[in-house]
Design a protein around this motif. Sequence first.
Motif, mmCIF file in Angstrom:
data_model
loop_
_atom_site.group_PDB
_atom_site.id
_atom_site.type_symbol
_atom_site.label_atom_id
_atom_site.label_comp_id
_atom_site.label_asym_id
_atom_site.label_seq_id
_atom_site.Cartn_x
_atom_site.Cartn_y
_atom_site.Cartn_z
ATOM 1 N N GLN A 120 0.844 -1.003 -0.008
ATOM 2 C CA GLN A 120 -0.081 0.050 0.043
ATOM 3 C C GLN A 120 0.736 1.189 0.102
ATOM 4 N N PRO A 121 0.254 2.435 -0.416
ATOM 5 C CA PRO A 121 1.121 3.401 -0.500
ATOM 6 C C PRO A 121 1.286 4.154 1.016
ATOM 7 N N TYR A 122 2.692 4.710 1.283
ATOM 8 C CA TYR A 122 3.085 5.463 2.237
ATOM 9 C C TYR A 122 1.973 6.283 2.722
ATOM 10 N N PRO A 123 1.485 6.416 4.093
ATOM 11 C CA PRO A 123 2.302 5.623 5.258
ATOM 12 C C PRO A 123 1.588 4.487 5.643
ATOM 13 N N PHE A 124 0.684 3.895 5.059
ATOM 14 C CA PHE A 124 -0.015 2.530 5.366
ATOM 15 C C PHE A 124 0.725 1.330 4.835
ATOM 16 N N GLY A 125 1.582 1.589 4.015
ATOM 17 C CA GLY A 125 2.368 0.403 3.280
ATOM 18 C C GLY A 125 3.733 0.909 2.962
ATOM 19 N N HIS A 126 4.573 0.308 2.052
ATOM 20 C CA HIS A 126 5.763 0.765 1.728
ATOM 21 C C HIS A 126 5.885 0.907 0.015
ATOM 22 N N LEU A 127 4.770 1.243 -0.552
ATOM 23 C CA LEU A 127 4.671 1.803 -1.796
ATOM 24 C C LEU A 127 5.029 3.389 -1.583
ATOM 25 N N ALA A 128 5.260 3.997 -3.029
ATOM 26 C CA ALA A 128 5.488 5.187 -3.019
ATOM 27 C C ALA A 128 4.109 6.155 -2.494
ATOM 28 N N PRO A 129 4.317 7.171 -1.869
ATOM 29 C CA PRO A 129 3.276 7.759 -1.327
ATOM 30 C C PRO A 129 2.399 8.245 -2.492
ATOM 31 N N LYS A 130 1.147 8.584 -2.255
ATOM 32 C CA LYS A 130 0.258 9.016 -3.319
ATOM 33 C C LYS A 130 0.490 10.593 -3.517
ATOM 34 N N ASP A 131 0.564 10.796 -4.796
ATOM 35 C CA ASP A 131 1.034 12.330 -5.291
ATOM 36 C C ASP A 131 -0.432 12.872 -5.215
ATOM 37 N N THR A 132 -0.629 13.507 -3.982
ATOM 38 C CA THR A 132 -2.060 14.292 -3.695
ATOM 39 C C THR A 132 -1.812 15.660 -3.864
ATOM 40 N N LEU A 133 -2.682 16.454 -4.291
ATOM 41 C CA LEU A 133 -2.727 17.737 -3.819
ATOM 42 C C LEU A 133 -3.989 18.159 -3.536
ATOM 43 N N PHE A 134 -4.106 18.876 -2.361
ATOM 44 C CA PHE A 134 -5.167 19.276 -1.349
ATOM 45 C C PHE A 134 -5.634 20.647 -1.748
ATOM 46 N N SER A 135 -7.011 20.923 -2.200
ATOM 47 C CA SER A 135 -7.533 22.023 -2.512
ATOM 48 C C SER A 135 -7.752 23.048 -1.273
ATOM 49 N N ASP A 136 -7.464 22.287 0.009
ATOM 50 C CA ASP A 136 -7.773 23.246 1.140
ATOM 51 C C ASP A 136 -6.279 23.570 2.035
ATOM 52 N N VAL A 137 -5.274 23.186 1.236
ATOM 53 C CA VAL A 137 -3.910 23.731 1.355
ATOM 54 C C VAL A 137 -3.236 24.982 1.021
ATOM 55 N N ASP A 138 -2.941 25.597 1.562
ATOM 56 C CA ASP A 138 -2.280 26.838 1.008
ATOM 57 C C ASP A 138 -0.787 26.719 0.843
ATOM 58 N N TYR A 139 -0.212 26.097 -0.381
ATOM 59 C CA TYR A 139 1.083 25.603 -0.701
ATOM 60 C C TYR A 139 2.008 26.496 -0.395
ATOM 61 N N ASN A 140 1.814 27.836 -0.536
ATOM 62 C CA ASN A 140 2.887 29.029 -0.398
ATOM 63 C C ASN A 140 3.161 28.923 1.053
ATOM 64 N N LYS A 141 2.041 29.025 1.943
ATOM 65 C CA LYS A 141 2.149 29.065 3.193
ATOM 66 C C LYS A 141 2.855 27.880 3.894
ATOM 67 N N LEU A 142 2.688 26.846 3.245
ATOM 68 C CA LEU A 142 3.326 25.569 3.782
ATOM 69 C C LEU A 142 4.974 25.502 3.468
ATOM 70 N N GLN A 143 5.232 26.244 2.179
ATOM 71 C CA GLN A 143 6.598 26.512 2.157
ATOM 72 C C GLN A 143 7.425 27.202 3.153
ATOM 73 N N LYS A 144 6.473 28.324 3.641
ATOM 74 C CA LYS A 144 7.342 29.274 4.345
ATOM 75 C C LYS A 144 7.183 28.793 5.786
ATOM 76 N N ALA A 145 6.387 27.751 6.211
ATOM 77 C CA ALA A 145 6.259 27.034 7.501
ATOM 78 C C ALA A 145 7.416 26.012 7.567
ATOM 79 N N ILE A 146 7.700 25.413 6.391
ATOM 80 C CA ILE A 146 9.034 24.560 6.384
ATOM 81 C C ILE A 146 10.249 25.367 6.704
ATOM 82 N N ALA A 147 10.244 26.545 6.099
ATOM 83 C CA ALA A 147 11.441 27.645 6.127
ATOM 84 C C ALA A 147 11.424 27.845 7.557
ATOM 85 N N VAL A 148 10.480 28.206 8.328
ATOM 86 C CA VAL A 148 10.483 28.261 9.881
ATOM 87 C C VAL A 148 11.274 27.287 10.519
ATOM 88 N N ALA A 149 10.866 25.916 10.198
ATOM 89 C CA ALA A 149 11.709 24.703 10.894
ATOM 90 C C ALA A 149 13.065 24.786 10.480
#
Length: 444
Positions: A120-149
């Motif tokens: 199964q795809p990760y995280p429930f198995g060992h296949l590659a994770p599904k290439d998923t885009l979420f409409s409710d996620v602001d990906y620009n803000k996400l990159q900024k959050a990663i930059a904070v870390a």
Amino acid sequence: MKIFKRILVLLILLIGIIVYLNYPKLNMISGYASKYMASSVLVGERSAASVISNDLDMPLVKLATTEFNTQEAEATANVYGLMNRKAIDRQGLGTVLVNDDYQQDEIYLQPNRNNTPIAQPYPFGHLAPKDTLFSDVDYNKLQKAIAVAFGNNETQKTRTLLVLYKGHLLVEKYADGFSKDTPILGWSMTKSLLATCFGILEYKGKLETKWLAPVAEWKNDERKEITLNHLLRMQSGLEWNEDYATISDATKMLFLDSDMTLAQRDKKAVAKPTKIWNYSSGTTNLLSGILRQQFRTQQEYLDFPYTSFIDKIGAHSMLLEADLKGNYVGSSYGWASTRDWARIGQLYLNNGSWNGEQLFSAEWVNYITTPTQFSDGKYGAHFWLNSNGFYPDVPRDLYSMNGFQGQYVFVIPSKDLVVVRTGLAENPVFDVNRFLSSLIATIP
């Protein structure tokens, strides 16, 4: 000339006093350095040079001269030639410090593992994770959050970061020298793994947390009232000093004891159960010894964490290290890749369900996230909480596995999030509230 001689004598005396007062500490320093080196190379798959220049470059520990012998698969350390310590490898059980109890020819058991990949795809198995885009996620803000870390990383020292959202891999990032497959020492995150074993046994009807702790030495004194619940909540009332900067109960246990389940067992009661809260690694290792009592054989004990949940969820990189007597060091010595630490978080977010199988009950999650009296709302049962708003800009339902130097697995049910961060600096140097709040802002 006489004055010079007197000064010299006083100087020698002063040096002698300093050496005398600090000599026992050298044992802890060289013990820490050799054990950490051995595990980091043999379990964590790191280079000795990287470990020395990064991980061991910390106060006092950097005084040690630490070496790794590839041919013998062992690490040694000393401080200015004093207090030589050695850590050796035991297949399947990680590394262990050698002391007078060590028998080189002793035959030891190791856990049986099932490393069959899950299709199964990760995280429930060992296949590659599904290439998923979420409409409710602001990906620009996400990159900024990663930059904070990862910002100002000479200070924050973030090594790995992974976010699961709605059971899908949202983002992961690794510092140089680390990857999705690099095993990371979780330190006290291991406590939550040990506690999970009790949740599974309770779900199977094998024990109840309200039971009195099965410790024969307590039956005839005030400690006889201590229950498993009191131990899981760190409210047993037993004496314990959890200080890693000094010679303390914790450091003596980790770097001197052959059987780490005994350190807390032999402590006196300083309060009645529930009357104080006192964080104790000794308590967790006592629980590891109690866990061992639940099985007929040592082999069953060694196998249980893996067969009951670790290998079932596909966390095949995970390894629990044991002490010289074969007890899992549940307080401190659990290793896993960042992806596999995240699987543990997802298992809890799923209330114990994994690929259609219930491994522990949803009631167990309620139990471990119920605040413990006198912990100021920060602690449940071997999990940390945010019920008092310790992270003020983060949902109060957050709970987490926390480890020394900033190892974290955060579970945030209200946001359907699991967040893993590992590194060499913890809150507030790594500002957890700032990072998590910036991450949560990416999701309405």
